[in-house]
Design an enzyme around this catalytic site. Structure first.
Site, PDB file in Angstrom:
ATOM      1  N   GLU A 290       9.115  -8.324  15.477  1.00 54.50           N
ATOM      2  CA  GLU A 290      10.232  -7.964  16.352  1.00 54.50           C
ATOM      3  C   GLU A 290       9.869  -6.814  17.302  1.00 54.50           C
ATOM      4  O   GLU A 290       9.292  -5.807  16.880  1.00 54.50           O
ATOM      5  CB  GLU A 290      11.435  -7.568  15.486  1.00 54.50           C
ATOM      6  CG  GLU A 290      12.635  -7.059  16.260  1.00 54.50           C
ATOM      7  CD  GLU A 290      13.208  -8.072  17.232  1.00 54.50           C
ATOM      8  OE1 GLU A 290      13.541  -9.189  16.807  1.00 54.50           O
ATOM      9  OE2 GLU A 290      13.338  -7.748  18.436  1.00 54.50           O
ATOM     10  N   ASP A 330       2.425  -1.607  22.432  1.00 55.19           N
ATOM     11  CA  ASP A 330       2.459  -2.840  21.657  1.00 55.19           C
ATOM     12  C   ASP A 330       1.784  -2.605  20.310  1.00 55.19           C
ATOM     13  O   ASP A 330       0.736  -1.979  20.259  1.00 55.19           O
ATOM     14  CB  ASP A 330       1.657  -3.896  22.456  1.00 55.19           C
ATOM     15  CG  ASP A 330       1.951  -5.314  22.035  1.00 55.19           C
ATOM     16  OD1 ASP A 330       2.027  -5.565  20.835  1.00 55.19           O
ATOM     17  OD2 ASP A 330       2.078  -6.172  22.931  1.00 55.19           O
ATOM     18  N   ARG A 332       1.530  -5.399  18.067  1.00 51.31           N
ATOM     19  CA  ARG A 332       1.444  -6.730  17.458  1.00 51.31           C
ATOM     20  C   ARG A 332       0.044  -7.068  16.953  1.00 51.31           C
ATOM     21  O   ARG A 332      -0.128  -7.851  16.068  1.00 51.31           O
ATOM     22  CB  ARG A 332       1.888  -7.801  18.462  1.00 51.31           C
ATOM     23  CG  ARG A 332       3.368  -7.899  18.555  1.00 51.31           C
ATOM     24  CD  ARG A 332       3.781  -8.849  19.643  1.00 51.31           C
ATOM     25  NE  ARG A 332       3.456  -8.336  20.965  1.00 51.31           N
ATOM     26  CZ  ARG A 332       3.740  -8.969  22.085  1.00 51.31           C
ATOM     27  NH1 ARG A 332       4.315 -10.143  22.044  1.00 51.31           N
ATOM     28  NH2 ARG A 332       3.442  -8.438  23.257  1.00 51.31           N
TER      29      ARG A 332
END
Ligand SMILES: [Zn+2]
Length: 419
Positions: A290, A330, A332
């Site tokens: 998320e 980021d 991820r």
């Protein structure tokens, strides 16, 4: 269990096992024979069998602890796995036997009931980390596309009501730490120390148990949706379409228009359905990451900061605002993402429905060929999501018609916070 009994039960410190006896079921990651590779035993009912750190169900393990604390779950409950076997077979593939190819999930995770049948019979509590089932999905945009004639009803993949038949797999993370560390170019000890210290010391074994190398991290996993024949995925004579989609609750579920997530997901599903109807297979990989794995609180803080900054929400400040709050743009880390593709035995993706250069680079660097990259059609981009799209294109996203310049970015503006 009575209060008295509970009170006298000693606390078992996983960091310091009572005897330094060798692990009873050692894990030899990447070993060809699954029996020699060894089962992943993260259950807590028989501590003497444990051969990894952490426990099953990812982030939900905390709810299990809460259920035990609340007295609603017997801590010694062993799951009855009758009739839970996967409905479709995936693998094994050669990629499963390379210790560095798949490092963040257990390729045998769906098959434990079969390959470790004897151990389970003997009382070892081995749990699947992957479950594979079938479903029908009905999504309003797909139903509408069927009604408009863009997708045809074939009675097999797409039903008369616009519902699609899918196979789906849920995957829990299983990290083999030496190889995870190597993906990031760091020492295993550095990784273990950071995981220990920056979770507030959640798993002391990261520091004390050098005999354990597998961690079941308390994070979200992945869901994979398959359209068409799962068996055709590694078949190079068949077409394969894939979208790698990272969770965005605001758009995916609630239709928020500040980003392109749901429209792109829908476009991915449409492309998957069409590929399946041409005799190939379409795959959506849905990662629980998320808000670029920064979490939804951070994401909403960023939205406020973006819309309240001087000059309003602007593409030229898009990444900067995230970095101000989260410290990075980021989290991820696409380094681990291709594992799931290698689990499926993929060597070539004909159509990659993604514009992310980070995803594309991670996939191709891991040895998978990508034939074509499919952008989101321009008319599917919500007006307020132009800020995101232009900023990403300028930062390296796949842009068929060229990336916007710095001057262009200054002109791309989003809606105000209270509008
Ligand atoms: Zn989004």
């Amino acid at each position: 269990m009575t209060e008295k009994k509970r009170a006298v039960k000693p606390i078992v410190l996983t960091s310091h096992p009572s005897a330094r006896t060798p692990v009873s079921y050692p894990i030899q990651w990447g070993e060809r024979d699954p029996k020699r590779r060894g089962p992943i035993i993260g259950t807590l009912t028989t501590p003497e069998h444990r051969n990894c750190m952490g426990t099953h169900s990812g982030a939900y393990s905390v709810y299990r602890a809460l259920a035990v604390a609340a007295g609603s779950l017997d801590p010694l409950h062993v799951p009855d796995l009758t009739n839970t076997a996967p409905v479709d077979r995936i693998g094994p593939f050669d990629s499963w036997y390379e210790p560095k190819r798949i490092v963040s999930m257990d390729p045998w995770g769906a098959d434990v009931g079969e390959v470790f049948r004897d151990e389970i019979k003997a009382g070892v509590n081995i749990q699947p980390t992957i479950a594979i089932t079938r479903a029908h999905i009905t999504m309003p945009e797909i139903v509408e596309e069927v009604r408009r004639g863009g997708i045809s009803v074939d009675g097999e993949i797409v039903g008369a009501n616009g519902d699609c038949k899918v196979t789906k797999a849920a995957i829990e993370p299983v990290w083999f730490l030496p190889a995870v560390a190597e993906r990031f170019g760091i020492a295993e000890s550095e990784l273990r120390r950071a995981l220990f210290e920056h979770t507030g010391g959640m798993f002391p074994e990261l520091i004390t148990r050098s005999d354990l190398h597998v961690l079941l991290p308390p994070i979200g996993g992945q869901t994979v949706y398959f359209f068409g024949e799962v068996a055709s995925i590694p078949d190079l004579t068949k077409e394969l379409t894939i979208r790698i989609h990272d969770e965005c609750n605001g758009s995916d579920v609630f239709g928020s228009d500040i980003c392109t997530c749901r429209p792109y997901l829908i476009h991915g599903i449409e492309e998957c359905v069409k590929t399946a109807q041409r005799g190939g297979c379409g795959v959506i990989v849905y990662n629980r990451k998320e808000g670029r794995a920064l979490g939804e609180v951070t994401k909403f803080l960023v939205y406020n900061a973006r819309k309240r900054q001087e000059g309003g929400d602007r593409a030229d400040m898009y990444f900067h605002r995230t970095e101000c709050i989260a410290g990075v743009q980021d989290m991820r880390f696409q380094e681990l993402m291709p594992d799931v593709l290698h689990w499926m035995g993929i060597k070539r993706i004909d159509r990659l429905v993604s514009m992310s250069d980070m995803k594309y680079n991670a996939i191709t660097r891991s040895g998978i060929e990508v034939v074509e990259r499919v952008s989101i059609p321009d008319d599917r981009i919500p007006a307020d999501a132009r800020v995101e799209m232009d900023a990403k294109k300028a930062a390296g996203y796949f842009a068929e018609h060229g990336a916007p310049t710095e001057e262009d970015l200054k002109k791309t503006k989003g809606r105000g916070l209270l509008e």
